[in-house]
Motif scaffolding. Sequence first.
Motif, short mmCIF file in Angstrom:
data_model
loop_
_atom_site.label_atom_id
_atom_site.label_comp_id
_atom_site.label_asym_id
_atom_site.label_seq_id
_atom_site.Cartn_x
_atom_site.Cartn_y
_atom_site.Cartn_z
N TYR A 1 -5.71 9.33 2.52
CA TYR A 1 -6.08 9.93 1.09
C TYR A 1 -6.00 8.09 0.38
CZ TYR A 1 -8.77 9.73 -2.79
OH TYR A 1 -10.24 9.26 -3.50
N GLU A 2 -4.48 8.58 0.15
CA GLU A 2 -3.49 7.08 -0.83
C GLU A 2 -4.32 5.96 0.11
OE1 GLU A 2 -3.42 7.42 -4.55
OE2 GLU A 2 -3.60 9.50 -3.62
N ARG A 3 -4.16 5.70 0.72
CA ARG A 3 -3.47 4.13 1.68
C ARG A 3 -5.30 4.35 1.82
NH1 ARG A 3 -0.20 7.26 6.10
NH2 ARG A 3 1.57 6.44 5.42
N HIS A 4 -6.21 4.89 1.91
CA HIS A 4 -7.29 4.80 2.48
C HIS A 4 -7.84 3.55 0.91
CE1 HIS A 4 -11.53 4.49 3.42
NE2 HIS A 4 -12.19 5.35 3.13
N TYR A 5 -7.60 5.12 -0.31
CA TYR A 5 -8.16 4.61 -1.36
C TYR A 5 -7.79 3.16 -1.79
CZ TYR A 5 -8.64 5.03 -6.50
OH TYR A 5 -9.15 4.62 -8.00
N LEU A 6 -6.90 3.15 -1.78
CA LEU A 6 -5.68 1.69 -2.30
C LEU A 6 -6.09 0.27 -1.76
CD1 LEU A 6 -2.91 2.46 -3.03
CD2 LEU A 6 -3.48 1.95 -5.00
N LEU A 7 -6.96 0.54 -0.34
CA LEU A 7 -7.62 -0.31 0.65
C LEU A 7 -8.45 -0.33 0.32
CD1 LEU A 7 -6.70 -2.25 3.12
CD2 LEU A 7 -7.61 -0.48 4.49
N ARG A 8 -9.72 -0.04 -0.53
CA ARG A 8 -10.99 -0.41 -1.33
C ARG A 8 -10.85 -1.35 -2.28
NH1 ARG A 8 -11.95 3.57 -4.37
NH2 ARG A 8 -14.16 2.65 -4.98
N TYR A 9 -9.03 -1.26 -2.63
CA TYR A 9 -9.62 -2.87 -3.70
C TYR A 9 -9.12 -3.61 -2.67
CZ TYR A 9 -9.82 0.81 -7.28
OH TYR A 9 -10.15 1.98 -8.51
N VAL B 1 3.18 10.38 -9.94
CA VAL B 1 2.55 10.30 -11.29
C VAL B 1 1.61 11.27 -11.63
CG1 VAL B 1 2.25 9.32 -13.57
CG2 VAL B 1 3.28 7.38 -11.72
N PHE B 2 0.79 11.45 -11.10
CA PHE B 2 -0.55 12.08 -10.94
C PHE B 2 -0.08 14.00 -10.63
CE2 PHE B 2 -3.57 8.75 -10.64
CZ PHE B 2 -4.14 8.33 -11.35
N LEU C 1 0.81 -1.09 0.31
CA LEU C 1 -0.12 -0.03 -0.21
C LEU C 1 1.21 0.98 0.02
CD1 LEU C 1 -3.13 -0.46 2.42
CD2 LEU C 1 -2.46 -0.42 -0.19
N ASP C 2 1.89 1.73 0.88
CA ASP C 2 2.93 2.65 1.08
C ASP C 2 3.89 2.94 -0.22
OD1 ASP C 2 1.38 3.24 3.16
OD2 ASP C 2 4.02 2.69 4.69
N ASP C 3 4.09 1.99 -0.77
CA ASP C 3 4.49 2.05 -2.51
C ASP C 3 4.29 2.43 -3.21
OD1 ASP C 3 6.77 1.13 -0.74
OD2 ASP C 3 6.88 -0.87 -1.51
N LEU C 4 2.11 2.04 -3.29
CA LEU C 4 1.92 2.48 -4.65
C LEU C 4 1.32 3.63 -4.36
CD1 LEU C 4 -0.24 -1.31 -4.59
CD2 LEU C 4 1.67 -0.71 -6.29
N ALA C 5 0.82 3.86 -2.60
CA ALA C 5 -0.04 5.12 -2.61
C ALA C 5 1.02 6.07 -2.95
CB ALA C 5 0.00 5.55 -1.00
N GLY D 1 5.14 1.16 -11.52
CA GLY D 1 4.03 1.27 -12.27
C GLY D 1 2.40 1.08 -12.15
N ALA D 2 1.61 1.11 -11.65
CA ALA D 2 0.28 0.01 -10.87
C ALA D 2 -0.63 0.40 -11.88
CB ALA D 2 0.47 0.54 -9.84
N ALA D 3 -1.34 0.08 -12.07
CA ALA D 3 -2.79 -0.60 -12.74
C ALA D 3 -4.28 -0.67 -11.62
CB ALA D 3 -2.64 -1.02 -13.97
N THR D 4 -5.33 -0.57 -11.46
CA THR D 4 -6.28 -1.25 -10.34
C THR D 4 -7.27 -1.10 -11.24
OG1 THR D 4 -6.75 1.21 -9.64
CG2 THR D 4 -5.20 0.58 -8.79
N ALA D 5 -8.10 -2.10 -10.54
CA ALA D 5 -9.38 -2.89 -11.16
C ALA D 5 -10.76 -3.38 -10.02
CB ALA D 5 -9.36 -3.39 -12.82
N LEU D 6 -12.13 -3.11 -10.69
CA LEU D 6 -12.91 -3.94 -9.83
C LEU D 6 -13.93 -3.77 -11.10
CD1 LEU D 6 -13.67 -2.11 -6.99
CD2 LEU D 6 -13.05 -0.93 -8.61
N ALA D 7 -14.89 -4.90 -10.33
CA ALA D 7 -16.59 -4.30 -10.76
C ALA D 7 -16.64 -3.24 -10.55
CB ALA D 7 -17.04 -5.92 -9.84
N LEU D 8 -17.66 -2.96 -11.72
CA LEU D 8 -17.87 -1.62 -11.81
C LEU D 8 -19.33 -1.23 -10.47
CD1 LEU D 8 -18.95 1.64 -12.23
CD2 LEU D 8 -20.07 0.35 -13.88
#
Length: 206
Positions: A45-53, A31-32, A21-25, A72-79
Amino acid sequence: MMLPAALSVVRYTGDEMRARLDDLARLRIAVFRAWPYLYEGAMDYERHYLLRYARARTGTIVVALDDGRPVGAATALALDEEADYVQAPFRAAGLDIAKIFYFGESVLLPRYRGRGIGVRFFAEREAAARGFGYGICCFCAVQRPEDHPLKPKDYVPLDAFWTHRGYARRPDLVSTFTWRDIGEREESAKPMVYWMKDLRGAKGQA
């Protein structure tokens, strides 16, 4: 396209995501900050956001590693596991959100671009969608004014790359996201336009 020997792309779920989580945050924040997102990120915020996935039934993160370090990283989940404001335009258009797999974002450090990693990010997330039984994928991209003062003169949008991947822009599907731009004191609203692909063959249909 083959990746250089030191680079690898892996797909994480659940506990594997939590360990990163921390590395990805930090990666997302770095990048953004660039155009067109200009995002003033915060680690909490980023930790909380990524934890959802990590917690989601279909949560997926695809990570590019250089000798084990995330670049690099890319996220996805069901809509139907996403937030209401992400689902809203699909519901309004009468589309069945239970059939759609949502790609959250792709981030990749500049020096690693042009090596086929972005292509792999799409391929891996589409494979995840199929694995969970979904035939339609979507993602959204921010729409900035053409005359925005911070737009780089040499900026080339990714529309051609996305179109080549089989995605069709859907200007009728727009969500409003809010975040704080670099230099802003408060969050402001940004329109996010969706792109869709039918993995079963017909582009952009649901």
